[in-house]
Design a protein around this motif. Sequence first.
Motif, PDB file in Angstrom:
ATOM      1  N   ARG A   8       9.893 -51.012  -8.306  1.00  0.00           N
ATOM      2  CA  ARG A   8      10.321 -51.904  -7.238  1.00  0.00           C
ATOM      3  C   ARG A   8       9.418 -53.133  -7.288  1.00  0.00           C
ATOM      4  O   ARG A   8       8.200 -53.012  -7.374  1.00  0.00           O
ATOM      5  CB  ARG A   8      10.195 -51.201  -5.888  1.00  0.00           C
ATOM      6  CG  ARG A   8      10.382 -52.042  -4.649  1.00  0.00           C
ATOM      7  CD  ARG A   8      11.774 -52.549  -4.434  1.00  0.00           C
ATOM      8  NE  ARG A   8      12.831 -51.545  -4.428  1.00  0.00           N
ATOM      9  CZ  ARG A   8      14.100 -51.815  -4.163  1.00  0.00           C
ATOM     10  NH1 ARG A   8      14.458 -53.065  -3.866  1.00  0.00           N
ATOM     11  NH2 ARG A   8      15.009 -50.869  -4.213  1.00  0.00           N
ATOM     12  N   TYR A   9       9.991 -54.330  -7.285  1.00  0.00           N
ATOM     13  CA  TYR A   9       9.170 -55.529  -7.383  1.00  0.00           C
ATOM     14  C   TYR A   9       9.635 -56.576  -6.378  1.00  0.00           C
ATOM     15  O   TYR A   9      10.793 -56.603  -5.966  1.00  0.00           O
ATOM     16  CB  TYR A   9       9.190 -56.110  -8.803  1.00  0.00           C
ATOM     17  CG  TYR A   9      10.535 -56.614  -9.266  1.00  0.00           C
ATOM     18  CD1 TYR A   9      10.882 -57.950  -9.148  1.00  0.00           C
ATOM     19  CD2 TYR A   9      11.467 -55.751  -9.843  1.00  0.00           C
ATOM     20  CE1 TYR A   9      12.112 -58.426  -9.578  1.00  0.00           C
ATOM     21  CE2 TYR A   9      12.707 -56.207 -10.279  1.00  0.00           C
ATOM     22  CZ  TYR A   9      13.024 -57.538 -10.153  1.00  0.00           C
ATOM     23  OH  TYR A   9      14.243 -57.992 -10.584  1.00  0.00           O
ATOM     24  N   GLY A  10       8.683 -57.406  -5.980  1.00  0.00           N
ATOM     25  CA  GLY A  10       9.003 -58.440  -5.001  1.00  0.00           C
ATOM     26  C   GLY A  10       7.900 -59.475  -4.927  1.00  0.00           C
ATOM     27  O   GLY A  10       6.961 -59.483  -5.743  1.00  0.00           O
ATOM     28  N   TYR A  11       8.004 -60.343  -3.910  1.00  0.00           N
ATOM     29  CA  TYR A  11       7.074 -61.458  -3.769  1.00  0.00           C
ATOM     30  C   TYR A  11       6.723 -61.642  -2.298  1.00  0.00           C
ATOM     31  O   TYR A  11       7.514 -61.342  -1.405  1.00  0.00           O
ATOM     32  CB  TYR A  11       7.675 -62.752  -4.318  1.00  0.00           C
ATOM     33  CG  TYR A  11       8.096 -62.636  -5.768  1.00  0.00           C
ATOM     34  CD1 TYR A  11       7.217 -62.962  -6.781  1.00  0.00           C
ATOM     35  CD2 TYR A  11       9.366 -62.162  -6.109  1.00  0.00           C
ATOM     36  CE1 TYR A  11       7.587 -62.843  -8.116  1.00  0.00           C
ATOM     37  CE2 TYR A  11       9.744 -62.031  -7.433  1.00  0.00           C
ATOM     38  CZ  TYR A  11       8.851 -62.371  -8.433  1.00  0.00           C
ATOM     39  OH  TYR A  11       9.219 -62.228  -9.741  1.00  0.00           O
ATOM     40  N   SER A  28      13.967 -50.942  -0.358  1.00  0.00           N
ATOM     41  CA  SER A  28      13.900 -52.395  -0.178  1.00  0.00           C
ATOM     42  C   SER A  28      12.987 -52.820   0.964  1.00  0.00           C
ATOM     43  O   SER A  28      12.535 -53.965   1.002  1.00  0.00           O
ATOM     44  CB  SER A  28      15.309 -52.943   0.066  1.00  0.00           C
ATOM     45  OG  SER A  28      15.887 -52.348   1.225  1.00  0.00           O
ATOM     46  N   SER A  59       6.716 -52.613   1.087  1.00  0.00           N
ATOM     47  CA  SER A  59       5.888 -53.660   0.494  1.00  0.00           C
ATOM     48  C   SER A  59       4.457 -53.142   0.440  1.00  0.00           C
ATOM     49  O   SER A  59       4.086 -52.230   1.195  1.00  0.00           O
ATOM     50  CB  SER A  59       5.960 -54.964   1.288  1.00  0.00           C
ATOM     51  OG  SER A  59       5.409 -54.792   2.587  1.00  0.00           O
ATOM     52  N   LYS A  90       7.697 -62.096   3.514  1.00  0.00           N
ATOM     53  CA  LYS A  90       8.278 -61.812   2.205  1.00  0.00           C
ATOM     54  C   LYS A  90       8.949 -63.065   1.648  1.00  0.00           C
ATOM     55  O   LYS A  90       9.508 -63.870   2.384  1.00  0.00           O
ATOM     56  CB  LYS A  90       9.303 -60.682   2.325  1.00  0.00           C
ATOM     57  CG  LYS A  90       8.705 -59.355   2.756  1.00  0.00           C
ATOM     58  CD  LYS A  90       9.776 -58.280   2.879  1.00  0.00           C
ATOM     59  CE  LYS A  90       9.176 -56.951   3.319  1.00  0.00           C
ATOM     60  NZ  LYS A  90      10.206 -55.894   3.469  1.00  0.00           N
ATOM     61  N   SER A 115      13.107 -57.661  -2.202  1.00  0.00           N
ATOM     62  CA  SER A 115      12.592 -56.926  -3.351  1.00  0.00           C
ATOM     63  C   SER A 115      13.758 -56.320  -4.128  1.00  0.00           C
ATOM     64  O   SER A 115      14.869 -56.172  -3.604  1.00  0.00           O
ATOM     65  CB  SER A 115      11.634 -55.818  -2.893  1.00  0.00           C
ATOM     66  OG  SER A 115      12.331 -54.807  -2.189  1.00  0.00           O
TER      67      SER A 115
END
Length: 358
Positions: free
Chosen positions: A186-189, A238, A241, A250, A254
């Motif tokens: 799982r990836y995000g910013y 989702s 984090s 966010k 994600s």
Amino acid sequence: MSSQTPKISDVVILGAGPAGAAAAITLLQHGIRVLIIEATLFPRTRPGETLHPGVEVVFQQLGVAKSVNSAGFIRYDGHTVESSFLATSQFQEFGADEEGPWFGYQAPREQLDSILLEYAVKKGAVLLQPGRPTSVVKKCDRIIGIRTNQSTIHCQYVLDATGRHQWLTKQLGLSWEQCSKKLIARYGYAQQIADFNISLPAHPMMTIDQEGWTWLAPLPKARIAWVRLCFNGRDPGSKWSPPKLNSLPKDGKSRGADVTWRKSRQMTGENWMLLGDAAFVLDPSSSHGVLRAMMSGILAAQKIANSECRGVSFEIGSRDYANWMEQWFDTDIAVLDQLNQSMFGFNVLPNKVGIDSI
């Protein structure tokens, strides 16, 4: 397809990411005509911003080092590892030589991919974007062209750089070998805000806990990239984090990606090759997905150039390429398995009996 877009090319490349762009640039260096089909408009967001120092030599070989180094990417000389299994956090340097310390890149993929593709087009690649391949054109089991949603393009060679979409594999009905337990990344910013009193790492950081690992890395424009992988194959979802970033806003949603270790049982054919993740997939802890993608594109292109310009048998060249990819995959899973067991205390390999086909 515009009136200027040819309906014939020496090589058709499916996908304009690092593998496809590197292949195109290398082929053009040998005077071989290239047409790239890319379904997505750029810029596009992709994971994989942390680049090992070894990638700098590849940038130089492709002729894009100056553009990459002037793009404002963050450079760093190592990363930090913290874990409940370790007494203190550890900073792991990349190393150094007589010229000084080695530096990696923290490069947002939307910028890096655009730099590579723009250079390929500048050097003469024909780009069909957005363009969607729909089927292969075959004659006596040899691919002689690619049908798209706009027209048919005839060619002598096809390179599949569609990554995990694995378009050509599906078209040809090839099978895959699953080589690990199920793994989901799982990836995000997140966006750094000056008013938030949060201590964030200046270098990329891996945090290991009982359930998995989390990767944090600073990006330009006060952004932070993160990746989460759970050892049990569970997608954290989702709404998850990293705890360090919970109070930060966010930056977009994600996403999850299937990073189960797997490889195509056939990576080359009579006049085609699979590049990068279209050939095999590993989880992000392998740390050189972009490097592997570009190197596979360069090597595949060199095999075609050897056949077209020097008369070397493509069959021999493609076999060498497939062996090289197999060796890279086998070496990486051996290293990753040792890393998972020694640092994470987790066995990611499935039972040796009954490895799944997917």
